[in-house]
Motif scaffolding. Structure first.
Motif, PDB file in Angstrom:
ATOM      1  N   VAL A  64      41.191  -5.990  18.915  1.00 52.38           N
ATOM      2  CA  VAL A  64      41.886  -6.629  19.629  1.00 52.38           C
ATOM      3  C   VAL A  64      41.009  -7.938  20.180  1.00 52.38           C
ATOM      4  CG1 VAL A  64      43.329  -7.111  21.668  1.00 52.38           C
ATOM      5  CG2 VAL A  64      43.557  -5.069  20.595  1.00 52.38           C
ATOM      6  N   PRO A  65      41.057  -9.003  19.588  1.00 55.31           N
ATOM      7  CA  PRO A  65      40.019 -10.054  19.754  1.00 55.31           C
ATOM      8  C   PRO A  65      39.702 -10.474  21.410  1.00 55.31           C
ATOM      9  CG  PRO A  65      41.415 -10.662  17.989  1.00 55.31           C
ATOM     10  CD  PRO A  65      41.965  -9.525  18.430  1.00 55.31           C
ATOM     11  N   GLY A  66      38.626 -10.295  22.058  1.00 54.12           N
ATOM     12  CA  GLY A  66      38.557 -10.664  23.440  1.00 54.12           C
ATOM     13  C   GLY A  66      38.941  -9.526  24.332  1.00 54.12           C
ATOM     14  N   HIS A  67      39.548  -8.448  23.693  1.00 46.97           N
ATOM     15  CA  HIS A  67      39.958  -7.284  24.641  1.00 46.97           C
ATOM     16  C   HIS A  67      39.268  -5.920  23.814  1.00 46.97           C
ATOM     17  CE1 HIS A  67      42.382 -10.201  27.012  1.00 46.97           C
ATOM     18  NE2 HIS A  67      42.803 -10.595  25.675  1.00 46.97           N
ATOM     19  N   PRO A  68      39.622  -4.751  24.783  1.00 45.09           N
ATOM     20  CA  PRO A  68      39.206  -3.437  24.147  1.00 45.09           C
ATOM     21  C   PRO A  68      40.185  -3.189  23.116  1.00 45.09           C
ATOM     22  CG  PRO A  68      39.467  -3.444  26.481  1.00 45.09           C
ATOM     23  CD  PRO A  68      39.797  -4.797  26.119  1.00 45.09           C
ATOM     24  N   GLY A 129      52.032   3.360  20.698  1.00 47.65           N
ATOM     25  CA  GLY A 129      50.738   2.467  20.803  1.00 47.65           C
ATOM     26  C   GLY A 129      50.132   2.960  22.140  1.00 47.65           C
ATOM     27  N   GLU A 130      48.763   2.922  22.307  1.00 46.37           N
ATOM     28  CA  GLU A 130      47.953   3.141  23.505  1.00 46.37           C
ATOM     29  C   GLU A 130      47.438   1.867  24.095  1.00 46.37           C
ATOM     30  OE1 GLU A 130      46.247   7.255  24.653  1.00 46.37           O
ATOM     31  OE2 GLU A 130      44.608   6.199  24.087  1.00 46.37           O
ATOM     32  N   TYR A 131      47.481   1.822  25.256  1.00 45.96           N
ATOM     33  CA  TYR A 131      46.805   0.506  25.724  1.00 45.96           C
ATOM     34  C   TYR A 131      45.901   0.790  26.965  1.00 45.96           C
ATOM     35  CZ  TYR A 131      50.903   1.531  28.957  1.00 45.96           C
ATOM     36  OH  TYR A 131      51.592   1.968  29.868  1.00 45.96           O
ATOM     37  N   SER A 132      45.078   0.028  27.103  1.00 48.35           N
ATOM     38  CA  SER A 132      43.978   0.272  28.351  1.00 48.35           C
ATOM     39  C   SER A 132      44.689   0.377  29.703  1.00 48.35           C
ATOM     40  CB  SER A 132      42.801  -0.833  28.182  1.00 48.35           C
ATOM     41  OG  SER A 132      42.149  -0.877  26.894  1.00 48.35           O
ATOM     42  N   LEU A 133      43.986   1.132  30.506  1.00 44.40           N
ATOM     43  CA  LEU A 133      44.601   1.322  31.836  1.00 44.40           C
ATOM     44  C   LEU A 133      43.912   0.628  32.872  1.00 44.40           C
ATOM     45  CD1 LEU A 133      45.229   5.429  31.423  1.00 44.40           C
ATOM     46  CD2 LEU A 133      46.864   3.422  31.062  1.00 44.40           C
ATOM     47  N   ALA A 134      44.668   0.193  33.817  1.00 40.89           N
ATOM     48  CA  ALA A 134      44.404  -0.236  35.027  1.00 40.89           C
ATOM     49  C   ALA A 134      43.675   0.759  35.888  1.00 40.89           C
ATOM     50  CB  ALA A 134      45.056  -1.289  35.530  1.00 40.89           C
ATOM     51  N   PRO A 135      42.741   0.332  36.907  1.00 40.59           N
ATOM     52  CA  PRO A 135      42.058  -0.922  36.883  1.00 40.59           C
ATOM     53  C   PRO A 135      40.963  -1.307  36.321  1.00 40.59           C
ATOM     54  CG  PRO A 135      41.419   0.545  38.709  1.00 40.59           C
ATOM     55  CD  PRO A 135      42.285   1.556  38.013  1.00 40.59           C
ATOM     56  N   GLU A 136      40.514  -0.360  35.328  1.00 40.47           N
ATOM     57  CA  GLU A 136      39.172  -0.564  34.710  1.00 40.47           C
ATOM     58  C   GLU A 136      39.395  -1.903  33.611  1.00 40.47           C
ATOM     59  OE1 GLU A 136      39.313   3.737  35.717  1.00 40.47           O
ATOM     60  OE2 GLU A 136      40.870   2.247  34.918  1.00 40.47           O
ATOM     61  N   VAL A 137      40.771  -1.927  33.008  1.00 41.57           N
ATOM     62  CA  VAL A 137      41.040  -3.127  32.361  1.00 41.57           C
ATOM     63  C   VAL A 137      42.263  -3.787  32.870  1.00 41.57           C
ATOM     64  CG1 VAL A 137      41.647  -3.712  29.966  1.00 41.57           C
ATOM     65  CG2 VAL A 137      40.166  -1.930  29.995  1.00 41.57           C
ATOM     66  N   GLN A 142      46.500  -5.670  28.176  1.00 44.58           N
ATOM     67  CA  GLN A 142      47.626  -4.899  27.573  1.00 44.58           C
ATOM     68  C   GLN A 142      48.723  -5.463  26.821  1.00 44.58           C
ATOM     69  OE1 GLN A 142      46.205  -4.846  30.455  1.00 44.58           O
ATOM     70  NE2 GLN A 142      45.573  -3.101  31.245  1.00 44.58           N
ATOM     71  N   PRO A 143      49.091  -6.504  27.221  1.00 38.45           N
ATOM     72  CA  PRO A 143      50.335  -7.082  26.176  1.00 38.45           C
ATOM     73  C   PRO A 143      49.505  -7.560  24.799  1.00 38.45           C
ATOM     74  CG  PRO A 143      50.312  -8.302  28.517  1.00 38.45           C
ATOM     75  CD  PRO A 143      49.312  -7.184  28.335  1.00 38.45           C
ATOM     76  N   GLU A 144      48.240  -7.956  24.913  1.00 41.60           N
ATOM     77  CA  GLU A 144      47.635  -8.375  23.681  1.00 41.60           C
ATOM     78  C   GLU A 144      47.516  -7.157  22.825  1.00 41.60           C
ATOM     79  OE1 GLU A 144      47.291 -11.427  22.410  1.00 41.60           O
ATOM     80  OE2 GLU A 144      47.603 -12.329  24.284  1.00 41.60           O
ATOM     81  N   TRP A 147      50.541  -6.317  21.330  1.00 39.34           N
ATOM     82  CA  TRP A 147      50.925  -7.365  20.393  1.00 39.34           C
ATOM     83  C   TRP A 147      50.333  -6.932  19.068  1.00 39.34           C
ATOM     84  CZ3 TRP A 147      54.044 -10.495  18.063  1.00 39.34           C
ATOM     85  CH2 TRP A 147      53.465 -11.188  17.025  1.00 39.34           C
ATOM     86  N   THR A 148      49.146  -6.502  19.192  1.00 36.75           N
ATOM     87  CA  THR A 148      48.410  -6.147  18.168  1.00 36.75           C
ATOM     88  C   THR A 148      48.813  -4.986  17.364  1.00 36.75           C
ATOM     89  OG1 THR A 148      46.238  -7.286  19.143  1.00 36.75           O
ATOM     90  CG2 THR A 148      45.927  -5.428  17.227  1.00 36.75           C
ATOM     91  N   ILE A 149      49.205  -3.944  17.995  1.00 37.17           N
ATOM     92  CA  ILE A 149      49.793  -2.865  17.449  1.00 37.17           C
ATOM     93  C   ILE A 149      51.108  -2.930  16.701  1.00 37.17           C
ATOM     94  CG2 ILE A 149      50.917  -0.641  18.235  1.00 37.17           C
ATOM     95  CD1 ILE A 149      48.904  -0.431  20.286  1.00 37.17           C
ATOM     96  N   PHE A 150      52.062  -4.101  17.368  1.00 35.67           N
ATOM     97  CA  PHE A 150      53.198  -4.329  16.743  1.00 35.67           C
ATOM     98  C   PHE A 150      52.996  -5.063  15.553  1.00 35.67           C
ATOM     99  CE2 PHE A 150      56.095  -7.890  16.017  1.00 35.67           C
ATOM    100  CZ  PHE A 150      57.408  -7.027  15.612  1.00 35.67           C
ATOM    101  N   GLU A 151      51.931  -6.066  15.487  1.00 39.58           N
ATOM    102  CA  GLU A 151      51.718  -6.856  14.052  1.00 39.58           C
ATOM    103  C   GLU A 151      51.242  -5.827  13.244  1.00 39.58           C
ATOM    104  OE1 GLU A 151      51.099 -10.575  13.329  1.00 39.58           O
ATOM    105  OE2 GLU A 151      53.272  -9.890  13.700  1.00 39.58           O
ATOM    106  N   TRP A 152      50.177  -4.794  13.485  1.00 38.16           N
ATOM    107  CA  TRP A 152      49.660  -3.872  12.580  1.00 38.16           C
ATOM    108  C   TRP A 152      50.949  -3.317  11.978  1.00 38.16           C
ATOM    109  CZ3 TRP A 152      49.949   1.305  11.740  1.00 38.16           C
ATOM    110  CH2 TRP A 152      49.186   1.722  10.704  1.00 38.16           C
ATOM    111  N   ALA A 153      51.815  -2.720  12.753  1.00 40.40           N
ATOM    112  CA  ALA A 153      53.074  -1.914  12.409  1.00 40.40           C
ATOM    113  C   ALA A 153      53.989  -2.846  11.245  1.00 40.40           C
ATOM    114  CB  ALA A 153      54.029  -1.454  13.560  1.00 40.40           C
TER     115      ALA A 153
END
Length: 340
Positions: A64-68, A129-137, A142-144, A147-153
């Motif tokens: 995910v560009p710019g994110h984990p 889809g698994e997104y990063s958890l707060a407060p670490e991220v 998370q929306p990005e 979005w990347t997971i949906f685009e891949w699907a």
């Protein structure tokens, strides 16, 4: 004749009496809450007799560009993986788990079992889809990621044995927020033909204007939603209050909901988030989007978990499966004319 005060379904009360001695004490930090909730997940599922069914699965990790990185798991409806499909592929549901943005994941027994059963019973491919958890991220990672997971699907649908014209996006609670945000991102960025958004007890307004802190039916849930209204929102979005107004943070507050996919939304009478889901249903309807919203009487935010013990939880599963099975059919041609 007056109405009686809302009360918890007796079946829910019976389950929670059984589970109460097994529940850990609430943690003070996100990390403590996450650890204790993760430890309770297999205890609860064992107590409720939840056993994951045998279906084929496959995992992927996405950049995910710019994110984990984002992680996902594909579930097929049978023990064998579907062959790539040039035509007549299976419908695909991309789904995001709930957990207040700070806990849970696709490895949790309850969520994994749910994804497996929905894939099998509806005869579809589920991509969890698994997104990063707060407060670490924090937001907007998370929306990005989602979005990347949906685009891949969407771009890999045929390779998975699926149909890119029979896509659905869903989520529960915080995952419902991310699912709704993903539908907005799709409209704004790609406009892929999403057939359905499926939202379960979604959190859609991070300003808490639609939150009812008197609604939760037990002390644990009152504490959870009081936390959602304050600390969890801040640890996910940060201290800037204006961030809560951004559409991908609060999909209910988007300037326009026109052009979004048809929606099915489930709310619970005793859930503090009931107002979010029902207000979103009205906003979609006003924008000309076909929407159905079901309020579950006597239920609270977590009671859909109690499959096999609470009739409403079992009915919800059947209703969701029936809704997902409509993805096999051609969409109903509702008129495009709409007067708000």
């Amino acid at each position: 004749m007056g109405f009686k005060k809302a009360r918890v379904d007796g079946f829910v009360t019976a389950v929670e009496r059984r589970l109460a001695p097994l529940q850990p004490k609430a943690g003070k930090t996100a990390q403590e809450r996450r650890s204790r909730a993760a430890a309770f997940d297999p205890v609860m599922t064992t107590a409720l007799g939840i056993v994951p069914v045998d279906v084929a699965t496959e995992e992927h990790r996405l950049t995910v560009p710019g994110h984990p990185d984002a992680r996902l798991r594909v579930y097929w409806p049978t023990p064998e993986r579907s062959e790539p499909a040039a035509a007549n592929g299976l419908p695909i549901l991309v789904y995001f788990f709930g957990g207040g943005f700070e806990l849970a994941g696709i490895d949790w027994v309850w969520w994994d079992a749910s994804f497996r059963e929905r894939a099998r019973d509806a005869g579809i491919i589920v991509i969890a889809g698994e997104y990063s958890l707060a407060p670490e991220v924090t937001y907007p990672a998370q929306p990005e990621q989602c979005w990347t997971i949906f685009e891949w699907a969407a771009t890999h649908a045929r390779q998975l044995g699926g149909d890119p014209d029979r896509l659905a996006i869903g989520g529960g609670s915080a995952g419902g927020n991310l699912a709704a945000a993903t539908t907005l991102m799709n409209r704004d960025r790609a406009d892929r033909p999403v057939r359905l958004q499926l939202l379960e007890a979604p959190l859609l307004d991070m300003t808490a204007r639609h939150l009812d802190l008197q609604a939760p039916a037990s002390l644990a849930h009152r504490l959870l939603f009081r936390h959602l209204a304050g600390k969890i929102v801040r640890q996910y979005l940060g201290p800037e209050r204006k961030t809560r107004l951004e559409p991908y943070a609060s999909p209910l507050l988007a300037p326009s909901h026109a052009g979004l996919p048809p929606a099915v939304i489930y709310t619970a009478e005793l859930d503090a988030l009931r107002g979010d889901g029902e207000a979103y249903a009205r906003a979609l309807s006003d924008a000309g989007v076909p929407v159905s919203c079901l309020r579950m009487i006597g239920q609270h935010h977590g009671s859909a978990t109690y499959r096999g013990h609470v009739p409403m939880a079992d009915h919800l599963h059947r209703d969701i499966v029936a809704t997902l099975r409509t993805l096999h059919d051609d969409p109903h041609p509702y008129t495009t004319e709409h007067t708000s």
